[in-house]
Design a protein around this motif. Sequence first.
Motif, PDB file in Angstrom:
ATOM      1  N   PRO A 173      11.237  -4.786  18.578  1.00  0.00           N
ATOM      2  CA  PRO A 173      11.258  -6.235  18.367  1.00  0.00           C
ATOM      3  C   PRO A 173       9.880  -6.797  18.022  1.00  0.00           C
ATOM      4  O   PRO A 173       8.860  -6.269  18.443  1.00  0.00           O
ATOM      5  N   ARG A 174       9.901  -7.871  17.220  1.00  0.00           N
ATOM      6  CA  ARG A 174       8.669  -8.531  16.787  1.00  0.00           C
ATOM      7  C   ARG A 174       8.719 -10.009  17.117  1.00  0.00           C
ATOM      8  O   ARG A 174       9.720 -10.669  16.880  1.00  0.00           O
ATOM      9  N   ILE A 175       7.618 -10.487  17.636  1.00  0.00           N
ATOM     10  CA  ILE A 175       7.551 -11.887  18.058  1.00  0.00           C
ATOM     11  C   ILE A 175       6.459 -12.596  17.276  1.00  0.00           C
ATOM     12  O   ILE A 175       5.313 -12.149  17.268  1.00  0.00           O
ATOM     13  N   TYR A 176       6.846 -13.672  16.594  1.00  0.00           N
ATOM     14  CA  TYR A 176       5.891 -14.467  15.833  1.00  0.00           C
ATOM     15  C   TYR A 176       5.440 -15.632  16.700  1.00  0.00           C
ATOM     16  O   TYR A 176       6.254 -16.475  17.084  1.00  0.00           O
ATOM     17  N   VAL A 177       4.147 -15.690  17.037  1.00  0.00           N
ATOM     18  CA  VAL A 177       3.615 -16.782  17.860  1.00  0.00           C
ATOM     19  C   VAL A 177       2.908 -17.766  16.940  1.00  0.00           C
ATOM     20  O   VAL A 177       1.819 -17.493  16.420  1.00  0.00           O
ATOM     21  N   ALA A 178       3.568 -18.910  16.692  1.00  0.00           N
ATOM     22  CA  ALA A 178       3.026 -19.928  15.790  1.00  0.00           C
ATOM     23  C   ALA A 178       2.229 -20.940  16.599  1.00  0.00           C
ATOM     24  O   ALA A 178       2.750 -21.528  17.547  1.00  0.00           O
ATOM     25  N   THR A 212      10.697 -16.283  17.020  1.00  0.00           N
ATOM     26  CA  THR A 212       9.555 -17.184  16.866  1.00  0.00           C
ATOM     27  C   THR A 212       9.310 -17.965  18.149  1.00  0.00           C
ATOM     28  O   THR A 212      10.241 -18.493  18.751  1.00  0.00           O
ATOM     29  N   VAL A 213       8.043 -18.008  18.578  1.00  0.00           N
ATOM     30  CA  VAL A 213       7.623 -18.848  19.701  1.00  0.00           C
ATOM     31  C   VAL A 213       6.597 -19.825  19.169  1.00  0.00           C
ATOM     32  O   VAL A 213       5.614 -19.410  18.567  1.00  0.00           O
ATOM     33  N   GLU A 214       6.847 -21.129  19.351  1.00  0.00           N
ATOM     34  CA  GLU A 214       5.835 -22.102  18.935  1.00  0.00           C
ATOM     35  C   GLU A 214       5.047 -22.548  20.149  1.00  0.00           C
ATOM     36  O   GLU A 214       5.612 -23.042  21.112  1.00  0.00           O
ATOM     37  N   ASP A 217      -0.403 -16.470  14.717  1.00  0.00           N
ATOM     38  CA  ASP A 217      -0.781 -17.069  13.431  1.00  0.00           C
ATOM     39  C   ASP A 217      -0.886 -18.578  13.623  1.00  0.00           C
ATOM     40  O   ASP A 217       0.126 -19.264  13.648  1.00  0.00           O
ATOM     41  N   CYS A 218      -2.140 -19.107  13.805  1.00  0.00           N
ATOM     42  CA  CYS A 218      -3.379 -18.376  13.787  1.00  0.00           C
ATOM     43  C   CYS A 218      -4.342 -18.944  14.828  1.00  0.00           C
ATOM     44  O   CYS A 218      -4.120 -20.029  15.368  1.00  0.00           O
ATOM     45  N   LEU A 219      -5.426 -18.238  15.085  1.00  0.00           N
ATOM     46  CA  LEU A 219      -6.430 -18.658  16.066  1.00  0.00           C
ATOM     47  C   LEU A 219      -7.161 -19.939  15.657  1.00  0.00           C
ATOM     48  O   LEU A 219      -7.578 -20.721  16.504  1.00  0.00           O
ATOM     49  N   THR A 220      -7.305 -20.157  14.344  1.00  0.00           N
ATOM     50  CA  THR A 220      -8.036 -21.335  13.865  1.00  0.00           C
ATOM     51  C   THR A 220      -7.312 -22.623  14.256  1.00  0.00           C
ATOM     52  O   THR A 220      -7.931 -23.570  14.755  1.00  0.00           O
ATOM     53  N   LEU A 221      -5.991 -22.658  14.047  1.00  0.00           N
ATOM     54  CA  LEU A 221      -5.216 -23.841  14.423  1.00  0.00           C
ATOM     55  C   LEU A 221      -5.174 -23.998  15.934  1.00  0.00           C
ATOM     56  O   LEU A 221      -5.238 -25.114  16.460  1.00  0.00           O
ATOM     57  N   TRP A 222      -5.076 -22.886  16.651  1.00  0.00           N
ATOM     58  CA  TRP A 222      -5.113 -22.941  18.119  1.00  0.00           C
ATOM     59  C   TRP A 222      -6.419 -23.590  18.578  1.00  0.00           C
ATOM     60  O   TRP A 222      -6.391 -24.523  19.401  1.00  0.00           O
ATOM     61  N   LEU A 223      -7.546 -23.158  18.022  1.00  0.00           N
ATOM     62  CA  LEU A 223      -8.846 -23.722  18.407  1.00  0.00           C
ATOM     63  C   LEU A 223      -8.902 -25.217  18.094  1.00  0.00           C
ATOM     64  O   LEU A 223      -9.401 -26.017  18.886  1.00  0.00           O
ATOM     65  N   ALA A 224      -8.362 -25.596  16.917  1.00  0.00           N
ATOM     66  CA  ALA A 224      -8.337 -27.011  16.551  1.00  0.00           C
ATOM     67  C   ALA A 224      -7.493 -27.824  17.542  1.00  0.00           C
ATOM     68  O   ALA A 224      -7.850 -28.941  17.902  1.00  0.00           O
ATOM     69  N   PRO A 264       1.456  -4.310  21.441  1.00  0.00           N
ATOM     70  CA  PRO A 264       0.510  -4.680  20.384  1.00  0.00           C
ATOM     71  C   PRO A 264       0.427  -6.195  20.140  1.00  0.00           C
ATOM     72  O   PRO A 264       1.419  -6.910  20.301  1.00  0.00           O
ATOM     73  N   VAL A 265      -0.774  -6.634  19.771  1.00  0.00           N
ATOM     74  CA  VAL A 265      -0.994  -8.025  19.352  1.00  0.00           C
ATOM     75  C   VAL A 265      -1.839  -7.998  18.081  1.00  0.00           C
ATOM     76  O   VAL A 265      -2.899  -7.371  18.052  1.00  0.00           O
ATOM     77  N   VAL A 266      -1.351  -8.661  17.015  1.00  0.00           N
ATOM     78  CA  VAL A 266      -2.141  -8.835  15.797  1.00  0.00           C
ATOM     79  C   VAL A 266      -2.462 -10.316  15.686  1.00  0.00           C
ATOM     80  O   VAL A 266      -1.558 -11.152  15.721  1.00  0.00           O
ATOM     81  N   LEU A 267      -3.764 -10.643  15.609  1.00  0.00           N
ATOM     82  CA  LEU A 267      -4.190 -12.042  15.589  1.00  0.00           C
ATOM     83  C   LEU A 267      -4.791 -12.399  14.239  1.00  0.00           C
ATOM     84  O   LEU A 267      -5.720 -11.731  13.767  1.00  0.00           O
TER      85      LEU A 267
END
Lengths: 174, 174, 174
Positions: free
Chosen positions: B32-37, B63-65, B86-93, B116-119
């Motif tokens: 399984p794959r989880i997309y963290v938006a 998908t998890v928002e 996807d992605c760290l930049t928006l998270w930081l903002a 695994p985590v791909v950022l």
Amino acid sequence: MNSEPRIVMVTGGARSGKSSLAESILCRHAGPRIYVATAQAWDDEMTQRIKLHRDRRDADWTTVEEPLDLPGVLQRTDGQGARLVDCLTLWLANLGEAPGPAIDALCAVLERQQSPVVLVTNELGQGIVPENALARRFRDQHGLMNQAVARIADEVWMAVSGLPLRLKPQKETA
Amino acid sequence: MNSEPRIVMVTGGARSGKSSLAESILCRHAGPRIYVATAQAWDDEMTQRIKLHRDRRDADWTTVEEPLDLPGVLQRTDGQGARLVDCLTLWLANLGEAPGPAIDALCAVLERQQSPVVLVTNELGQGIVPENALARRFRDQHGLMNQAVARIADEVWMAVSGLPLRLKPQKETA
Amino acid sequence: MNSEPRIVMVTGGARSGKSSLAESILCRHAGPRIYVATAQAWDDEMTQRIKLHRDRRDADWTTVEEPLDLPGVLQRTDGQGARLVDCLTLWLANLGEAPGPAIDALCAVLERQQSPVVLVTNELGQGIVPENALARRFRDQHGLMNQAVARIADEVWMAVSGLPLRLKPQKETA
């Protein structure tokens, strides 16, 4: 037959030495050379830049100025020599609002070329997000254009401080 | 046991193909794959971008928002599948004024992950110095966040014109 | 005699870890170390940055502050230890309108150095084209300066997210 790569893309930041790198790659090929300038000299600053670029090349070059119909120029000049396109960024800026079909046409023509083509483009998506929506849209279209051309290219290089960094082909893949 | 790298960071400029690269890296992993938006769809432009990203993925994805509690999401979903952030930049903002503690929390959680985590993150410090102090401060915080995550990551890639450039691990070191 | 490279340039975006990388490269060399600061502390933000950089270094370092006469400082300190110049971007900004002769003088001095010099600079040409002409001109001058120094350097590195990417020497050339 020629074992040299046919389609080469050279990207890089402002004044990163990308045009010089592109010229040195093109000069691997013997025979006539055609410089395809996409710039429109709409102000003094741009006129000055075009002149600087022109002074660097010697008399072996033919120059074609074409701000819009880049696919047509490549099609017409195929078989007449190696072409240097300088640059895709100004071409995209000249295209205006809906550049998609022109980019598709460029890619279709690139895939059918017999003579070499070296295309110069810019890295312009690595700064802070631009405040105005027009600049953001241009940046998006430009990134997608770079991706489309890089996909077709046999070789892709990035110039950094005048030094070449090879992006394609690579020994190590993701 | 899995010999694949657990934590992977993918950086790149706007429209450099970083999300596609991140997806292809995540797809090395079966299961399984989880997309963290992390995006908040506060305007039409952003809504459109989220939709584009969503359309590219197929039905295997959950998908998890989550705009803010990224450490919590990673902790809760560990063991349930491979995660793409996807992605760290928006998270930081989204974090606002004082992001330091949240970045520390993210790093602490990343170091304990079993799945695994791909950022995905952005390169945004390679343009001219921004004129406004807020943009300069965000750029600084963003650069420090990228460094902190890259230090923990088993692999780091930069996307340029859709092509992957491996930054870590490298054969040659300084 | 020393087989280590004498002149090293380290480039990178804002908060990319370029100063740390430069320090670790300089620390290959035993003996006294001289930190050549080109910053002028004209505001609180800059004072804070200089302090941060200073706190990271230990007591083995001598600091020389010189916003303008960088060639003179390198000439006078040659033979006294390894020098870290941080950074060329601020030096160029201090030079004002016509930096050409100073850049030429720097290059001439670098070519004659006996002791190591590590020079920090920035990547700032990879964002969208700046709207104001002054910023565009600075970006051009800066790119040409980076090219000139990279040409002389024995080694050139780019820092990305705190990770070193070697640009020179390279095994693969264009």
